[in-house]
Design an enzyme around this catalytic site. Structure first.
Site, PDB file in Angstrom:
ATOM      1  N   ASN A 153     -16.893  21.059  12.230  1.00 55.19           N
ATOM      2  CA  ASN A 153     -15.769  21.961  12.410  1.00 55.19           C
ATOM      3  C   ASN A 153     -16.217  23.230  13.134  1.00 55.19           C
ATOM      4  O   ASN A 153     -17.397  23.592  13.066  1.00 55.19           O
ATOM      5  CB  ASN A 153     -15.173  22.322  11.038  1.00 55.19           C
ATOM      6  N   CYS A 173     -11.795  13.307  11.538  1.00 54.45           N
ATOM      7  CA  CYS A 173     -11.452  14.006  10.306  1.00 54.45           C
ATOM      8  C   CYS A 173     -10.957  12.950   9.328  1.00 54.45           C
ATOM      9  O   CYS A 173     -10.851  11.771   9.671  1.00 54.45           O
ATOM     10  CB  CYS A 173     -10.368  15.044  10.604  1.00 54.45           C
ATOM     11  N   HIS A 174     -10.659  13.341   8.097  1.00 52.86           N
ATOM     12  CA  HIS A 174     -10.091  12.381   7.151  1.00 52.86           C
ATOM     13  C   HIS A 174      -8.736  12.836   6.615  1.00 52.86           C
ATOM     14  O   HIS A 174      -8.256  12.304   5.618  1.00 52.86           O
ATOM     15  CB  HIS A 174     -11.056  12.124   5.987  1.00 52.86           C
ATOM     16  N   HIS A 203      -5.719  18.823  11.618  1.00 50.99           N
ATOM     17  CA  HIS A 203      -5.248  19.553  10.443  1.00 50.99           C
ATOM     18  C   HIS A 203      -3.806  20.007  10.582  1.00 50.99           C
ATOM     19  O   HIS A 203      -3.234  20.525   9.630  1.00 50.99           O
ATOM     20  CB  HIS A 203      -6.133  20.764  10.114  1.00 50.99           C
TER      21      HIS A 203
END
Length: 462
Positions: A153, A173-174, A203
Site C-alpha cells: 500500500n 487486495c482482498h 478500497h
C-alpha cells in the site's frame, strides 16, 4: 517470459514480514503445479528474513515438496531471471507509520488506517518511491518480462508508479473477496451460489451486481443492511457538533447499529455498496470523521490500525500459521498464487486487479487513474476487462480520490514538491477538516519527518 516452465522463479521482495509473505508462500505451495518452483525470498532485514525462510523450508520439508527455497538480502540476485516478482514491503516500518497518523491528527485529520488514502497514504507512497525506483531499474535489466504482483500500500499509487516505470504490474487486495463473502453471510446465501461484478478504484470499488442465479440480491441487500445498520437512521442524530463532547460518546457507545453504518449510509445515499470496511471507507469521504462524536456514532468501537501494528506479535503469528499450514495446506482468498498458477499452467482464473486505466477500462474515470476491475488470467498473462461507464455518482466519488492519487504519482515522477502539497490538499477528508494554510503546514511537517526516506528532490532544503 516462458510461463510453461516447470520451475518458475518466484521472487518475494519484502519477504521478512512475518505474517503476509508467509501466508503467500502457503498459497503458492497449495497449487501442485508450483511445487517445483524456485522460491527466492528477499528482504533488507536479515534476521526477519531468516525466520521466514526457515519456516518456509520447514513447511516444504513437512509436505515433501521439491521446492528450492533461497533467501538473500541482495535484491539483484533475487530479481535475476525472475518470472514473477511479488512486492510486500513497507518502507520505514512502524516508526515512519507513526508520523503518518500522529502529525495529521494534530491538525484534526483522524485516520483510522492512513495507509492508502489521505496524508498517510501519500507519504507512505512517497517514502517508498526510492525503493520502487531501484527495483524497477534492476528489473528492466535483469527480468524485463517478469509479471509483477504488488501487495504494498498505497495500492493505487504504488501500482500506477510501477507501471509507469515499465514494469508489467497488477496490484492485489482482498477487499472484493472479503466484502462479497460478508454480504453472502449477511443474506444467508451460500457464497458459491453468488455471482457479482465490481469496478472502481482500490478500497472504493463498487459492487455493481450481486446475484444468485437469476435473482437480483440487491433489493434484499438494501433492505437487510438498512434494517440492521441504520434503523431510523439513528446516526444522523449525532451529526451536528455543538462543541460539547462530554455526553455524546457515551450515547454513541450504546448505539446498536453494528460496524457497517458507514458503508450502509454510502449505499443509502449513492445506491451501491463499497468494497472496503466501514472503518477504512470513512477515510475516503468527507462525511463521517468531522469530530470525535460523529466518528463514534458511525463506528462505535474504535479501530486504529497503527496501534494494532505497533502491538503486533509477529513471531507468534508465523508459528501459528506454520502449524496450521502443516495440518491443512489450503489456499487463502488472496489472488496472488492463483495468478502465478494460471500463467504457469494456462488454466484460466478471474481475479480483481488494480491496473492502469489507459485503455479506458472504466470510461468515465481518467486515463491516468489506477482502477480495480475483473481480470482474466491465463498463459497470456493478466488481461483486464473493460467495464464501460460507472454510474455517474460513483465515478464522481472515485474521482475525488483519484485526484490525490495521480498528483502524488506525478510528484514522484517529476520531483515537483508542489504536487505533494496539491495531493494532500485535494484529499476529501483533509479538505473537510483543514484550511489550505493548515494543510500546507501539515504537509511541510510530514516532508520534514520523512526527509531521510524521500527522493532527493522532495527533501526540504535545510
Amino acid at each position: 517470459m516462458t510461463t510453461s516452465t516447470a520451475t518458475p522463479k518466484i521472487t518475494i521482495i519484502g519477504a521478512g514480514g512475518f505474517v503476509f509473505p508467509f501466508r503467500l508462500i502457503g498459497d503458492l505451495l497449495s497449487f501442485p503445479a508450483l511445487r517445483g518452483a524456485r522460491l527466492y525470498l528477499m528482504d533488507i532485514d536479515a534476521g526477519r528474513l531468516d525466520r521466514v525462510a526457515g519456516a518456509a523450508r520447514d513447511l516444504v520439508a513437512h509436505h515433501g515438496f521439491d521446492v528450492d527455497v533461497a533467501h538473500t538480502t541482495d535484491r539483484r540476485e533475487a530479481l535475476e531471471d525472475a518470472d514473477f516478482v511479488i512486492i510486500t514491503f513497507q518502507v520505514g516500518g512502524v516508526e515512519a507509520y507513526r508520523h503518518d497518523v500522529e502529525i495529521p491528527r494534530r491538525y484534526g485529520v483522524d485516520q483510522t488506517v492512513g495507509d492508502t488514502v489521505g496524508p498517510g497514504g501519500v507519504f507512505r507512497f512517497l517514502r517508498s518511491v526510492p525503493a520502487y525506483a531501484a527495483i524497477a531499474a534492476d528489473a528492466r535489466e535483469l527480468c524485463p518480462d517478469a509479471q509483477f504482483i504488488n501487495y504494498a500500500n498505497p495500492m493505487a499509487m504504488a501500482t500506477a508508479y510501477l507501471n509507469a516505470q515499465g514494469l508489467r504490474t497488477v496490484g492485489l487486495c482482498h477487499s472484493v473477496q472479503g466484502t462479497t463473502r460478508m454480504l453472502a453471510r449477511t443474506l444467508g446465501v451460500p457464497y458459491e451460489e453468488v455471482s457479482y461484478r465490481c469496478a472502481g478504484i482500490n478500497h472504493q470499488a463498487w459492487i455493481l451486481e450481486y446475484r444468485r442465479g437469476a435473482e437480483d440480491l440487491y433489493p434484499r441487500l438494501r433492505e437487510t443492511m438498512l434494517a440492521k445498520h441504520l434503523p431510523g437512521r439513528a446516526a444522523e442524530d449525532l451529526a451536528v457538533d455543538d462543541g460539547d463532547h462530554s455526553g455524546a460518546a457515551e450515547e454513541a457507545s450504546t448505539y446498536e447499529g453494528g460496524n457497517e453504518q458507514v458503508r450502509t449510509t454510502i449505499m443509502d445515499s449513492f445506491g451501491y455498496f463499497q468494497t472496503e470496511s466501514s472503518h477504512h471507507a470513512s477515510e475516503y469521504l468527507p462525511y463521517f470523521r468531522k469530530n470525535p462524536d460523529l466518528v463514534l456514532s458511525y463506528i462505535p468501537q474504535r479501530w486504529d490500525y497503527y496501534e494494532i501494528c505497533a502491538a503486533h506479535d509477529e513471531p507468534g503469528d508465523i508459528d501459528e500459521q506454520l502449524a496450521r499450514l502443516k495440518e491443512d495446506l489450503a489456499p487463502s482468498v488472496e489472488y496472488g498464487a492463483s495468478i502465478v498458477n494460471s500463467m504457469v499452467t494456462g488454466v484460466p482464473s478471474v481475479v480483481y486487479g488494480n491496473v492502469p486505466n489507459a485503455g479506458a477500462l472504466i470510461t468515465n474515470l481518467p486515463a491516468d487513474a489506477c482502477v480495480e476491475v475483473p481480470c482474466l488470467v491465463d498463459a497470456n498473462g493478466v488481461q483486464p476487462t473493460a467495464q464501460g461507464e460507472l454510474p455517474p455518482q460513483l465515478a464522481a466519488l472515485n474521482r475525488t480520490n483519484i485526484n490525490t492519487q495521480t498528483l502524488a504519482v506525478k510528484a514522484a515522477l517529476t520531483g515537483e514538491v508542489e504536487h505533494v502539497h496539491h495531493a494532500v490538499a485535494l484529499d476529501p477528508l483533509t479538505s473537510a477538516q483543514c484550511t489550505l494554510t493548515q494543510i500546507r503546514a501539515m504537509t511541510d511537517e510530514l516532508l520534514e519527518a520523512h526527509a531521510p526516506l524521500l527522493q532527493p528532490e522532495l527533501r526540504p532544503a535545510n
